[in-house]
Design a protein around this motif. Structure first.
Motif, mmCIF file in Angstrom:
data_model
loop_
_atom_site.group_PDB
_atom_site.id
_atom_site.type_symbol
_atom_site.label_atom_id
_atom_site.label_comp_id
_atom_site.label_asym_id
_atom_site.label_seq_id
_atom_site.Cartn_x
_atom_site.Cartn_y
_atom_site.Cartn_z
ATOM 1 N N LEU A 135 -30.585 19.826 59.290
ATOM 2 C CA LEU A 135 -30.834 18.538 59.930
ATOM 3 C C LEU A 135 -29.641 18.183 60.804
ATOM 4 C CD1 LEU A 135 -32.533 16.187 57.315
ATOM 5 C CD2 LEU A 135 -33.266 16.581 59.676
ATOM 6 N N VAL A 136 -29.924 17.789 62.039
ATOM 7 C CA VAL A 136 -28.909 17.431 63.017
ATOM 8 C C VAL A 136 -29.186 15.988 63.440
ATOM 9 C CG1 VAL A 136 -27.930 17.997 65.285
ATOM 10 C CG2 VAL A 136 -28.793 19.835 63.799
ATOM 11 N N ASN A 141 -24.512 16.108 65.300
ATOM 12 C CA ASN A 141 -23.788 16.516 64.104
ATOM 13 C C ASN A 141 -24.744 17.134 63.093
ATOM 14 O OD1 ASN A 141 -21.250 15.289 64.950
ATOM 15 N ND2 ASN A 141 -22.307 13.356 64.607
ATOM 16 N N VAL A 142 -24.380 18.287 62.557
ATOM 17 C CA VAL A 142 -25.169 18.910 61.501
ATOM 18 C C VAL A 142 -24.868 18.131 60.222
ATOM 19 C CG1 VAL A 142 -25.676 21.037 60.263
ATOM 20 C CG2 VAL A 142 -24.983 21.136 62.664
ATOM 21 N N VAL A 143 -25.892 17.477 59.668
ATOM 22 C CA VAL A 143 -25.659 16.605 58.520
ATOM 23 C C VAL A 143 -26.102 17.205 57.195
ATOM 24 C CG1 VAL A 143 -25.634 14.471 59.866
ATOM 25 C CG2 VAL A 143 -27.788 15.313 58.947
ATOM 26 N N SER A 144 -26.996 18.177 57.208
ATOM 27 C CA SER A 144 -27.363 18.805 55.945
ATOM 28 C C SER A 144 -28.015 20.159 56.171
ATOM 29 C CB SER A 144 -28.283 17.906 55.117
ATOM 30 O OG SER A 144 -29.566 17.824 55.673
ATOM 31 N N ARG A 145 -27.988 20.925 55.100
ATOM 32 C CA ARG A 145 -28.597 22.260 55.070
ATOM 33 C C ARG A 145 -29.391 22.341 53.777
ATOM 34 N NH1 ARG A 145 -25.135 27.855 55.505
ATOM 35 N NH2 ARG A 145 -26.673 29.284 54.611
ATOM 36 N N ARG A 146 -30.633 22.784 53.891
ATOM 37 C CA ARG A 146 -31.504 22.906 52.723
ATOM 38 C C ARG A 146 -32.116 24.305 52.695
ATOM 39 N NH1 ARG A 146 -29.315 18.662 52.059
ATOM 40 N NH2 ARG A 146 -30.215 16.685 51.437
ATOM 41 N N GLY A 147 -32.251 24.833 51.514
ATOM 42 C CA GLY A 147 -32.822 26.156 51.333
ATOM 43 C C GLY A 147 -34.331 26.155 51.469
ATOM 44 N N PRO A 148 -34.916 27.340 51.425
ATOM 45 C CA PRO A 148 -36.354 27.504 51.610
ATOM 46 C C PRO A 148 -37.216 26.796 50.564
ATOM 47 C CG PRO A 148 -35.252 29.641 51.581
ATOM 48 C CD PRO A 148 -34.229 28.617 51.253
ATOM 49 N N THR A 149 -36.684 26.614 49.362
ATOM 50 C CA THR A 149 -37.503 25.973 48.327
ATOM 51 C C THR A 149 -37.616 24.470 48.536
ATOM 52 O OG1 THR A 149 -35.622 25.787 46.822
ATOM 53 C CG2 THR A 149 -37.024 27.759 46.599
#
Length: 164
Positions: A135-136, A141-149
């Protein structure tokens, strides 16, 4: 901040139709960047991604799909085949791009930037599988990273907050 570009908006990308562009056209939008694949156990997430795109596009969300064949060859098609699959199977309206590598020496500069800005579990950089989501915010700004699940719907509260 990544060394690959001054900003996410400066990064050169190739649309699925072959046109070279940058992400500048999405400045001021909330971006959900996803490495996608048509033959993955998570491929059904295209439906949820499209639902998010349709629900929030008028408020400023843009889902960006980047096909990737680095995980067990789960995106074997060429761009035309990928585009056709997404259109016919999931009625995808969000922007799709040419196939990219997300890991390794040939990793696309966008993914180098995203991985520098948001590390994975235990601080890892490498992307573990298709349908990893970044999520940008509206300022790039890149605010989060989430895995495939993490399903697209599980991101709604965070998207709502970013959309304001």
């Amino acid at each position: 901040m990544s060394t690959t570009a001054a900003s996410v908006y400066d990064i050169s990308v190739k649309a699925i139709d072959g046109q070279q562009t940058t992400l500048e056209q999405y400045r001021g939008k909330v971006l959900l960047v996803v490495n996608v694949a048509s033959k993955c156990g998570f491929t059904g997430q295209y439906k949820g991604l499209e639902e998010l795109q349709r629900k929030y596009k008028d408020r400023g969300l843009v889902v960006l799909g980047f096909p990737c064949n680095q995980f067990m060859g789960q995106e074997p098609g060429n761009e035309e085949e990928i585009k056709s699959f997404c259109s016919l199977k999931y009625d995808v309206t969000f922007p799709m791009f040419a196939k990219v590598d997300v890991n390794g020496g040939a990793a696309h500069p966008l993914y180098q930037h995203l991985k520098d800005a948001a590390r994975g579990t235990l601080g890892t950089r490498g992307i573990k599988w298709n349908f990893t989501k970044f999520l940008v915010d509206r300022n790039g700004n890149v605010v989060s990273r989430r895995g495939p699940t993490t399903t697209p719907q599980q991101l709604e509260a965070e998207i709502e907050k970013l959309l304001g």
